[in-house]
Design an enzyme around this catalytic site. Structure first.
Site, short mmCIF file in Angstrom:
data_model
loop_
_atom_site.label_atom_id
_atom_site.label_comp_id
_atom_site.label_asym_id
_atom_site.label_seq_id
_atom_site.Cartn_x
_atom_site.Cartn_y
_atom_site.Cartn_z
N LYS A 78 0.86 -1.19 0.00
CA LYS A 78 0.00 0.00 0.00
C LYS A 78 0.89 1.23 0.00
CE LYS A 78 -3.69 2.23 2.57
NZ LYS A 78 -4.63 2.14 3.70
N LYS A 121 -2.25 -1.56 -3.87
CA LYS A 121 -3.10 -0.38 -3.79
C LYS A 121 -2.27 0.88 -3.86
CE LYS A 121 -6.19 1.81 -0.58
NZ LYS A 121 -6.63 1.88 0.77
C1 PBG Z 1 -7.55 3.00 5.56
C2 PBG Z 1 -7.82 2.97 4.11
C3 PBG Z 1 -7.63 3.97 3.14
C4 PBG Z 1 -8.18 3.47 1.95
C5 PBG Z 1 -8.64 2.19 2.22
N1 PBG Z 1 -8.38 1.89 3.55
C6 PBG Z 1 -7.10 5.35 3.21
C7 PBG Z 1 -5.74 5.67 3.63
O1 PBG Z 1 -4.87 4.83 3.78
O2 PBG Z 1 -5.56 6.86 3.85
C8 PBG Z 1 -8.26 4.21 0.64
C9 PBG Z 1 -9.35 3.78 -0.28
C10 PBG Z 1 -9.63 4.71 -1.40
O3 PBG Z 1 -8.97 5.74 -1.61
O4 PBG Z 1 -10.57 4.39 -2.13
N2 PBG Z 1 -6.23 2.89 5.94
#
Ligand code: PBG
Length: 329
Positions: free
Chosen positions: A200, A253
């Protein structure tokens, strides 16, 4: 006359032959639909930067779940927007936390629908970070790795107890898969799979989500735990440690800007792969479509098949209901 030896156009000459030689397809089975659940009553409120995506209170959630089911979607991913936030994200792991309540309801209304619970603290902490924070003087604060694991494990176990079918930790602390696996096993949930947000990135593409989830960090950023967009070998190390720690499914992601990372992971490892077509990817398509600058359906379907081609077995996407509708014809 010199004829071309290879005529690639032979296999493109009709819709039927293109269909026959097509290498990848998108199916409703591939899709995971993210849903935002919130407190209060009679709430169905559209998220301004994500047209077509809503916050639902529990009493309005059933209509959405019925629609998801009628479209044949196999699964939803739940995000909670709680009423109360504190330093450790208590409402993420209490028995009556919003995600736990929503999970119990959904399993009642639609027992076959897979409920995937996003396991993170950022929507539930008052500082908006994905772990717990310790002040270290001069107004500086650090996000504590090992101390955070305890709360993340509690959250995952509470989610499993409420009936979540899959635990999807998105917090990017080190060792979270191992800690959560152990916590789930000890609580009797040894058969509950972990879909790890293994790779991520610290991405600007989460902007609309943070508005929707009210999870923007109140100080600093997520760069000490989410990955640097410039790195790919580090992504392989992240994936390797999550596999060693017992992850069942790996996620990359965001989706589009990191499709090369997905492709590399797919070639290297044999776990099922998921990709997250995140909020800003959705918002950009919606905004351009609204202006009449793109053909929304064509752009979305091309994006979906590109994820499949790159190696995704599963796609988390806010377009899921539309894609399911288009696939039905
Ligand atoms: C929580 C999380 C996030 C997303 C999914 N789970 C945001 C982040 O890490 O700030 C993002 C999902 C999206 O942008 O559609 N940690």
């Amino acid at each position: 006359m010199n004829f071309p030896i290879q005529r690639h156009r032979r296999l493109r000459s009709s819709a039927a032959i293109r269909r026959m030689v097509r290498e990848h397809t998108v199916s409703t089975d591939d899709l995971i639909y993210p849903i935002f659940v919130t407190f209060g009553t009679n709430v169905k409120e559209e998220i301004p930067s994500m047209p077509g995506v809503y916050h639902f209170s529990l009493d309005r959630l059933e209509e959405e779940i019925k629609e998801v089911q009628a479209l044949g979607l196999p699964s939803v991913l739940l995000f909670g927007v709680p009423e109360h936030k504190d330093g450790v994200g208590t409402s993420a792991f209490e028995e009556n936390g919003i995600v736990q309540q929503a999970t119990r309801k959904i399993k009642e209304w639609a027992p076959e629908l897979l409920v995937i619970a996003d396991t993170c603290l950022c929507q539930f902490t008052d500082h908006g970070h994905c772990g717990v924070v310790q002040e270290c003087g001069h107004g500086e604060a650090v996000i504590m790795n090992d101390a955070s694991l305890e709360y993340l494990v509690k959250t995952a176990v509470a989610q499993a107890k409420a009936g979540a079918d899959i635990i999807a930790p998105s917090n990017m602390m080190d060792g979270f898969v191992q800690a959560i696996r152990k916590g789930l096993d000890e609580a009797g949930f040894e058969h509950t799979p972990i879909m790890s947000y293994a790779v991520k990135y610290a991405s600007a593409f989460y902007g609309p989500f943070r508005d929707a989830a009210h999870s923007t960090p109140q100080f600093g950023d997520r760069k000490t735990y989410q990955m640097d967009p410039a790195n790919v070998r580090e992504a392989l190390r992240e994936a390797e440690s999550d596999i060693a720690e017992g992850a069942d499914i790996l996620m990359v992601k965001p989706g589009l800007a990191y499709i090369d990372v997905l492709s590399q992971l797919k070639q290297k490892y044999n776990l099922p792969m998921a990709t997250y077509n995140v909020s800003a990817e959705y918002a950009m398509v919606k905004a351009a479509a609204e202006k009449g600058w793109i053909d929304e359906q064509a752009v979305v379907m091309e994006t979906m098949v590109s994820f499949k081609r790159a190696g995704a077995d599963m796609i988390l996407t806010y377009h899921a209901k539309d894609v399911a509708r288009w696939l039905k014809g």
